[in-house]
Motif scaffolding. Structure first.
Motif, PDB file in Angstrom:
ATOM      1  N   THR A 273      -1.722  -3.149  -5.849  1.00 44.63           N
ATOM      2  CA  THR A 273      -2.754  -2.132  -6.089  1.00 44.63           C
ATOM      3  C   THR A 273      -3.589  -1.902  -4.838  1.00 44.63           C
ATOM      4  N   ASP A 274      -4.024  -2.991  -4.196  1.00 41.30           N
ATOM      5  CA  ASP A 274      -4.831  -2.870  -2.973  1.00 41.30           C
ATOM      6  C   ASP A 274      -4.036  -2.246  -1.832  1.00 41.30           C
ATOM      7  N   LEU A 275      -2.743  -2.557  -1.764  1.00 39.88           N
ATOM      8  CA  LEU A 275      -1.910  -2.077  -0.662  1.00 39.88           C
ATOM      9  C   LEU A 275      -1.866  -0.555  -0.608  1.00 39.88           C
ATOM     10  N   GLU A 276      -1.898   0.100  -1.756  1.00 39.82           N
ATOM     11  CA  GLU A 276      -1.778   1.557  -1.807  1.00 39.82           C
ATOM     12  C   GLU A 276      -2.937   2.263  -1.110  1.00 39.82           C
ATOM     13  N   GLY A 277      -4.056   1.596  -0.926  1.00 42.39           N
ATOM     14  CA  GLY A 277      -5.202   2.224  -0.281  1.00 42.39           C
ATOM     15  C   GLY A 277      -5.468   1.748   1.129  1.00 42.39           C
ATOM     16  N   ARG A 278      -4.442   1.176   1.793  1.00 48.43           N
ATOM     17  CA  ARG A 278      -4.685   0.554   3.099  1.00 48.43           C
ATOM     18  C   ARG A 278      -4.109   1.323   4.280  1.00 48.43           C
ATOM     19  N   GLY A 279      -3.998   2.626   4.206  1.00 46.92           N
ATOM     20  CA  GLY A 279      -3.655   3.410   5.389  1.00 46.92           C
ATOM     21  C   GLY A 279      -2.172   3.730   5.509  1.00 46.92           C
ATOM     22  N   SER A 280      -1.860   4.616   6.461  1.00 45.92           N
ATOM     23  CA  SER A 280      -0.510   5.170   6.590  1.00 45.92           C
ATOM     24  C   SER A 280       0.519   4.146   7.049  1.00 45.92           C
ATOM     25  N   GLN A 281       0.096   3.103   7.790  1.00 41.27           N
ATOM     26  CA  GLN A 281       1.048   2.113   8.288  1.00 41.27           C
ATOM     27  C   GLN A 281       1.170   0.891   7.386  1.00 41.27           C
ATOM     28  N   ALA A 282       0.418   0.858   6.283  1.00 44.13           N
ATOM     29  CA  ALA A 282       0.382  -0.333   5.427  1.00 44.13           C
ATOM     30  C   ALA A 282       1.754  -0.670   4.856  1.00 44.13           C
ATOM     31  N   PHE A 283       2.517   0.351   4.471  1.00 45.80           N
ATOM     32  CA  PHE A 283       3.813   0.105   3.849  1.00 45.80           C
ATOM     33  C   PHE A 283       4.769  -0.562   4.834  1.00 45.80           C
ATOM     34  N   HIS A 284       4.854  -0.026   6.054  1.00 49.15           N
ATOM     35  CA  HIS A 284       5.773  -0.590   7.041  1.00 49.15           C
ATOM     36  C   HIS A 284       5.337  -1.999   7.462  1.00 49.15           C
ATOM     37  N   LEU A 285       4.043  -2.210   7.599  1.00 54.50           N
ATOM     38  CA  LEU A 285       3.552  -3.550   7.942  1.00 54.50           C
ATOM     39  C   LEU A 285       3.818  -4.530   6.804  1.00 54.50           C
ATOM     40  N   PHE A 286       3.737  -4.034   5.570  1.00 54.85           N
ATOM     41  CA  PHE A 286       4.068  -4.858   4.406  1.00 54.85           C
ATOM     42  C   PHE A 286       5.535  -5.287   4.465  1.00 54.85           C
ATOM     43  N   LEU A 287       6.423  -4.369   4.840  1.00 53.12           N
ATOM     44  CA  LEU A 287       7.840  -4.705   4.988  1.00 53.12           C
ATOM     45  C   LEU A 287       8.039  -5.773   6.067  1.00 53.12           C
ATOM     46  N   GLU A 288       7.306  -5.644   7.176  1.00 59.25           N
ATOM     47  CA  GLU A 288       7.413  -6.647   8.234  1.00 59.25           C
ATOM     48  C   GLU A 288       7.003  -8.025   7.714  1.00 59.25           C
ATOM     49  N   CYS A 289       5.908  -8.075   6.970  1.00 56.89           N
ATOM     50  CA  CYS A 289       5.444  -9.357   6.410  1.00 56.89           C
ATOM     51  C   CYS A 289       6.479  -9.946   5.460  1.00 56.89           C
ATOM     52  N   LEU A 290       7.109  -9.090   4.659  1.00 56.03           N
ATOM     53  CA  LEU A 290       8.138  -9.568   3.733  1.00 56.03           C
ATOM     54  C   LEU A 290       9.313 -10.168   4.488  1.00 56.03           C
ATOM     55  N   ARG A 291       9.754  -9.498   5.554  1.00 50.64           N
ATOM     56  CA  ARG A 291      10.873 -10.028   6.348  1.00 50.64           C
ATOM     57  C   ARG A 291      10.501 -11.365   6.986  1.00 50.64           C
ATOM     58  N   GLU A 292       9.304 -11.421   7.544  1.00 53.15           N
ATOM     59  CA  GLU A 292       8.869 -12.649   8.213  1.00 53.15           C
ATOM     60  C   GLU A 292       8.741 -13.814   7.243  1.00 53.15           C
ATOM     61  N   ALA A 293       8.424 -13.522   5.990  1.00 49.39           N
ATOM     62  CA  ALA A 293       8.278 -14.565   4.975  1.00 49.39           C
ATOM     63  C   ALA A 293       9.598 -14.891   4.291  1.00 49.39           C
ATOM     64  N   GLY A 294      10.671 -14.233   4.686  1.00 51.18           N
ATOM     65  CA  GLY A 294      11.975 -14.497   4.098  1.00 51.18           C
ATOM     66  C   GLY A 294      12.192 -13.882   2.738  1.00 51.18           C
ATOM     67  N   GLN A 295      11.345 -12.921   2.350  1.00 48.60           N
ATOM     68  CA  GLN A 295      11.480 -12.285   1.040  1.00 48.60           C
ATOM     69  C   GLN A 295      12.393 -11.056   1.150  1.00 48.60           C
TER      70      GLN A 295
END
Length: 441
Positions: A58-80
């Motif tokens: 829910t919070d992620l949806e309001g965090r700016g235009s690059q939030a989605f791609h940065l979220f993907l980076e975090c997922l990859r780095e965490a092995g998810q």
């Protein structure tokens, strides 16, 4: 966030709530500026993993235009990678993520295609991104993100991307493990026998022997014998060990405390507080375990209240939930109502404070004040689930993450189709704790 990315999150929300492990993303999301520490604290305040995941999305949806791609980076780095696959499937992501510094472009002989390698320092992996730039009518086409497994094979244990270290766990054996199994209670205690507890004891003995611990089992102890057994364990020389485990299977009740709640009954009906038992292992009383993890697993009631739960949407309820209709019993004792009776059970030396309680974790089978359910033939919900989670995940996950899995699974059970149970932990560990398995030896 762009509307198309928001739609992707919403479309896959149910599956994301099942797959996402939010605790592995917190540090990365802070480091990349997606969330603030206050936002992470708010997410962590939720007691259930799915609630944490729901708040994060829910919070992620309001965090700016690059939030989605940065979220993907975090997922990859965490092995998810499973979650990445969910979000990238069927070309849902039309453009590659923005990565700084700019990648080196490697021409490909096929028209309108490209390939580049991200040479940023990402720990132990080089990320290879392949895809298509655009079609003849300038319509963006899908990309595919893969990890270069040939150059960097996937590690057997999940790589942590946070700043926490892991406890040393390379001794052989890893440490001592004491199991206290109270089954048959004296008549004057007015406590019922705990049928099914031997099943729990056998499971835990085999499990922690498989996790490289030297296990001893003591059965049907009085309150003073419980205290003496745990005290003697703390006085052992643990210099050549990396960890210590105490597993308690008994009736329990509420008791006053400052850090660790609950009291454990001996077969004589008297009880000793968890506060007293854990105090034997603090930095002052057990110097050979200073800085090393001391872990307690407690299958006992925290009180006599029964949790009837609350309704949730059908699409959020796991199909794996269990409805117990067999001979389910509780490990609750009658509530103390007399101050005089309390004084006779909670002895003065059982009120020891814990000035040096670091590196101690106490995992309880139920929330303080509530009963803990046990099947007379298959054992307790908590131990059965703990054993299964350790068997499947001990080779890849740390203890705290596995205990969250136990909490999630047990919370989906129901006794007699009505009553619920919520395990939890009081955690004073400072590092990740990974058990040694046969695969890691």
């Amino acid at each position: 966030m762009d509307e198309r990315h928001r739609r992707i999150l919403q479309k896959n929300r149910v599956q994301l709530l099942k797959e996402l492990e939010p605790s592995l993303l917190y540090d990365g999301l802070i480091a990349k500026g997606v969330f603030t520490q206050d936002m992470i604290d708010e997410i962590q305040s939720k007691s259930v993993r799915r609630d944490c995941s729901r708040q994060l999305l829910t919070d992620l949806e309001g965090r700016g235009s690059q939030a989605f791609h940065l979220f993907l980076e975090c997922l990859r780095e965490a092995g998810q990678n499973r979650v990445v696959d969910i979000l990238c499937q069927r070309g849902q992501i039309p453009v590659p993520p923005i990565i700084e510094p700019l990648p080196v472009i490697i021409p490909n002989p096929t028209p309108h295609t490209w390939e580049f390698k991200d040479h940023l320092d990402r720990g132990d992996a080089t990320i290879v991104v392949k895809g298509v730039s655009c079609s003849q009518d300038k319509t963006p086409l899908p990309i595919q993100c893969t990890e270069d497994q040939h150059l960097h094979p996937k590690p057997s244990r999940r790589v942590r991307r946070d700043s926490l270290q892991s406890y040393k766990m390379d001794s052989n054996p890893s440490g001592l493990c004491l199991i206290i199994n109270n089954v048959n209670f004296m008549q004057e205690s007015k406590l019922k026998s705990r049928a099914g507890s031997d099943v729990d004891s056998d499971k835990m003995k085999k499990r922690f022997e498989a996790l490289n611990f030297k296990v001893s089992v003591k059965r049907n102890l009085k309150a003073q014998e419980i205290k003496r057994s745990v005290f003697d364990l703390a006085k052992e020389d643990h210099t050549n060990f990396d960890c210590c485990i105490v597993i308690i299977l008994s009736h329990g009740r509420e008791a006053k405390h400052s850090r660790f709640p609950g009291g454990i009954h001996g077969i004589d009906g008297l009880f000793v507080t968890m506060e007293a038992l854990t105090s034997y292992f603090n930095g002052q009383n057990c110097p050979s375990l200073q800085g090393k993890p001391k872990v307690f697993f407690v299958q006992a009631c925290g009180g006599d209240e029964k949790d009837t739960g609350f309704d949730i949407p059908a699409d959020e309820f796991s199909s794996a939930s269990n409805h117990h209709s067999g001979d389910d019993q509780t490990d609750a004792a009658p509530m103390i109502t007399s101050v005089k009776e309390l004084a006779s059970c909670d002895e003065p030396d059982a009120r020891t404070s814990l000035p040096n309680s670091s590196d101690i974790l106490v995992s309880y089978s139920t929330f303080p004040g509530y009963v803990s359910w046990r099947d007379t033939s298959t054992g307790s919900w908590y131990v059965e689930t703990l054993d299964a989670v350790l068997e499947e995940y001990a080779g890849s996950e740390d203890l705290v993450t596995m205990l969250m899995m136990v909490t999630d699974k047990v919370s989906q059970n129901s006794a007699k189709g009505i009553y619920k149970q919520m395990p939890g932990s009081f955690n004073f560990l400072r590092k990740h704790l990974f058990f040694k398995t046969s695969a890691s030896m």
